[in-house]
Write an enzyme that holds these catalytic residues in place. Structure first.
Site, PDB file in Angstrom:
ATOM      1  N   ASP A  60      14.076  31.210  21.162  1.00  0.00           N
ATOM      2  CA  ASP A  60      15.212  32.006  20.681  1.00  0.00           C
ATOM      3  C   ASP A  60      14.725  33.087  19.720  1.00  0.00           C
ATOM      4  O   ASP A  60      13.916  32.816  18.831  1.00  0.00           O
ATOM      5  CB  ASP A  60      16.205  31.070  19.975  1.00  0.00           C
ATOM      6  CG  ASP A  60      17.601  31.665  19.882  1.00  0.00           C
ATOM      7  OD1 ASP A  60      17.705  32.907  19.861  1.00  0.00           O
ATOM      8  OD2 ASP A  60      18.563  30.884  19.819  1.00  0.00           O
ATOM      9  N   LYS A  72      19.845  34.637   3.903  1.00  0.00           N
ATOM     10  CA  LYS A  72      19.393  35.532   2.829  1.00  0.00           C
ATOM     11  C   LYS A  72      20.583  36.068   2.041  1.00  0.00           C
ATOM     12  O   LYS A  72      20.516  36.211   0.813  1.00  0.00           O
ATOM     13  CB  LYS A  72      18.580  36.680   3.418  1.00  0.00           C
ATOM     14  CG  LYS A  72      18.135  37.697   2.377  1.00  0.00           C
ATOM     15  CD  LYS A  72      17.317  38.827   2.990  1.00  0.00           C
ATOM     16  CE  LYS A  72      16.907  39.829   1.912  1.00  0.00           C
ATOM     17  NZ  LYS A  72      16.091  40.937   2.452  1.00  0.00           N
ATOM     18  N   HIS A 208       3.543  -7.517   5.915  1.00  0.00           N
ATOM     19  CA  HIS A 208       2.780  -6.568   5.103  1.00  0.00           C
ATOM     20  C   HIS A 208       1.956  -5.617   5.982  1.00  0.00           C
ATOM     21  O   HIS A 208       0.787  -5.363   5.713  1.00  0.00           O
ATOM     22  CB  HIS A 208       1.888  -7.300   4.110  1.00  0.00           C
ATOM     23  CG  HIS A 208       2.627  -8.207   3.181  1.00  0.00           C
ATOM     24  ND1 HIS A 208       3.770  -7.830   2.521  1.00  0.00           N
ATOM     25  CD2 HIS A 208       2.405  -9.496   2.823  1.00  0.00           C
ATOM     26  CE1 HIS A 208       4.214  -8.833   1.782  1.00  0.00           C
ATOM     27  NE2 HIS A 208       3.413  -9.868   1.956  1.00  0.00           N
ATOM     28  N   GLY A 237       9.805 -14.457   6.562  1.00  0.00           N
ATOM     29  CA  GLY A 237      10.244 -13.151   6.075  1.00  0.00           C
ATOM     30  C   GLY A 237       9.561 -11.984   6.740  1.00  0.00           C
ATOM     31  O   GLY A 237       9.535 -10.882   6.181  1.00  0.00           O
ATOM     32  N   GLU A 260      13.106 -11.138   8.652  1.00  0.00           N
ATOM     33  CA  GLU A 260      13.660  -9.913   8.069  1.00  0.00           C
ATOM     34  C   GLU A 260      14.225  -8.996   9.147  1.00  0.00           C
ATOM     35  O   GLU A 260      15.330  -8.476   9.017  1.00  0.00           O
ATOM     36  CB  GLU A 260      12.573  -9.172   7.279  1.00  0.00           C
ATOM     37  CG  GLU A 260      12.270  -9.759   5.916  1.00  0.00           C
ATOM     38  CD  GLU A 260      13.196  -9.214   4.838  1.00  0.00           C
ATOM     39  OE1 GLU A 260      14.090  -8.407   5.155  1.00  0.00           O
ATOM     40  OE2 GLU A 260      13.017  -9.608   3.677  1.00  0.00           O
ATOM     41  N   ASN A 349     -12.246  -3.691   9.094  1.00  0.00           N
ATOM     42  CA  ASN A 349     -13.117  -4.829   8.779  1.00  0.00           C
ATOM     43  C   ASN A 349     -12.394  -6.146   9.070  1.00  0.00           C
ATOM     44  O   ASN A 349     -12.427  -7.090   8.286  1.00  0.00           O
ATOM     45  CB  ASN A 349     -13.560  -4.770   7.309  1.00  0.00           C
ATOM     46  CG  ASN A 349     -14.767  -5.659   7.036  1.00  0.00           C
ATOM     47  OD1 ASN A 349     -15.507  -5.987   7.947  1.00  0.00           O
ATOM     48  ND2 ASN A 349     -14.935  -6.044   5.790  1.00  0.00           N
ATOM     49  N   ARG A 369     -17.577  -7.573   2.128  1.00  0.00           N
ATOM     50  CA  ARG A 369     -17.885  -8.039   3.471  1.00  0.00           C
ATOM     51  C   ARG A 369     -18.527  -9.417   3.425  1.00  0.00           C
ATOM     52  O   ARG A 369     -18.370 -10.215   4.355  1.00  0.00           O
ATOM     53  CB  ARG A 369     -18.813  -7.038   4.162  1.00  0.00           C
ATOM     54  CG  ARG A 369     -18.130  -5.702   4.450  1.00  0.00           C
ATOM     55  CD  ARG A 369     -19.134  -4.647   4.870  1.00  0.00           C
ATOM     56  NE  ARG A 369     -18.449  -3.347   4.982  1.00  0.00           N
ATOM     57  CZ  ARG A 369     -18.195  -2.755   6.142  1.00  0.00           C
ATOM     58  NH1 ARG A 369     -18.533  -3.341   7.261  1.00  0.00           N
ATOM     59  NH2 ARG A 369     -17.584  -1.591   6.167  1.00  0.00           N
TER      60      ARG A 369
END
Length: 371
Positions: A60, A72, A208, A237, A260, A349, A369
């Site tokens: 457009d 404006k 999480h 949860g 949840e 990891n 580690r």
């Protein structure tokens, strides 16, 4: 829409005698309101197999020009580009005969955001031949206000990429439960991304933002039991997603747990009756069947910028793997491929233990580690 009489009528300042005199000399009448719906560029280019000439026709020119001009000159003109605002504007016109300056200023901000988003979508489409163009101009549209952010003292909202073919909540309907939170959506995204790895009946449980259980099986009921058995403590949860409709028996079973968010392509009515007895469970039915855009980029917010990379949509198969010890049989290969697909969605990891197409243990990345 690009005629001088149009833009003079939009841009003329009603409190400047010189502007009004110029309008009078040229027989131009000023505009009080400019309402524009832009060509549906993103909808057209989002279609499969769209030709370049079709996309270009949907760029457009006059619409954004008129809208920006009205924005404006918001001190005198009402710029309107969102249907959600029609009712409010009409109400003020009926009650007072004009649109308030405060609302005109809000609408000007929305107009500039709309044209900026429109141009960003066009720029992204033209830049798709470059993996990482010099200017990365994503655009987002607010889908939902959230009760709070990651923590209660933070404000939050959910925005979807304007040019995305589908997003986290597209064609998703909430049937029951409290309002979705920031953390709910973060976990739901992680769960849905992992679920996309599987075509067999599957269940993924996330807590999480990491999976704490995943399984595929002959039935969705078996998949749920396999995913839950991996780590029932962490599943408390959590967010549960399945890729098959929830039958009555499974609904009753899930209702025994504290969940949840539960997302599925459908629900048996008896399953819904059992699940609705838990007021806190957010029940989502997902009717989205479109594929994700394979060229979509993945980005993470960092100080003052973004880290951008390809999305890891690829599904690994055994042809690209080499067994460096032993000779896995078909059963072991199945578990290996399943474990690899899950591990891809666990924080860096990571360690994933799998047997019989279900996770037995999932360990997300740790700083040490050795430990």
């Amino acid at each position: 829409t690009l005629h001088p009489h149009i833009h003079a009528g939009i841009l003329a300042r009603h409190d400047h005698p010189d502007d009004l005199d110029a309008l009078s000399r040229n027989g131009i009448k000023p505009f009080d309101l400019v309402c524009v719906s832009l060509y549906p560029f993103t909808q057209i280019v989002g279609r499969y197999g769209v030709r370049e000439e079709e996309a270009v026709e949907m760029i457009d020119i006059g619409g954004p020009s008129m809208l920006r001009g009205a924005a404006k000159n918001f001190a005198h003109v009402t710029p309107l580009c969102r249907r959600e605002r029609f009712g409010e504007v009409l109400r003020q016109l009926r009650e007072t005969g004009e649109v308030s300056l405060e609302l005109r200023r809000e609408l000007a901000a929305e107009a500039f955001a709309a044209t900026a988003s429109y141009e960003a979508a066009i720029a992204a489409w033209f830049s798709d031949r470059e993996v990482f163009p010099d200017r990365f101009v994503p655009s987002f549209t607010k889908v939902a206000e959230l009760p709070y952010g990651e923590n209660p003292h933070q404000r939050g909202a959910y925005y979807a990429a304007t040019q995305a073919r589908r997003h986290l909540l597209s064609r998703v309907e909430q049937l029951h439960g409290r309002e979705l939170s920031f953390n709910n959506l973060n976990d739901l995204s992680a769960a849905r991304e992992l679920l996309l790895e599987f075509t067999l009946p599957a269940c993924v449980i996330v807590k999480h933002a990491n999976p704490c259980g995943a399984a595929v099986a002959g039935t969705v009921e078996e998949a749920y039991e396999g995913a839950l058995a991996c780590d029932p403590l962490s599943a408390y949860g959590g967010v549960v997603v399945v890729n098959r409709p929830v039958p009555a028996e499974l609904g009753v079973r899930i209702a025994e747990q504290f969940v949840e968010v539960l997302a599925s392509p459908g629900f048996d009515e008896r399953a819904l009756d059992a699940l609705r007895e838990k007021p806190g469970t957010r029940i989502l039915v997902d009717r989205e069947r479109r594929r994700f855009d394979p060229g979509e980029r993945d980005y993470k917010r960092v100080l003052g910028g973004l880290l951008v990379q390809d999305r890891d949509w690829g599904v690994e198969d055994r042809q690209g793997m080499e067994a460096v010890t032993g000779s896995p049989d078909e059963t072991v290969w199945g578990d290996l491929l399943f474990a690899w697909r899950v591990c891809k969605h666990v924080s860096s990891n990571a360690i994933v233990l799998v047997k019989d197409l279900r996770t037995l243990g999932i360990g997300a990345g740790q700083m040490s580690r050795v430990d």
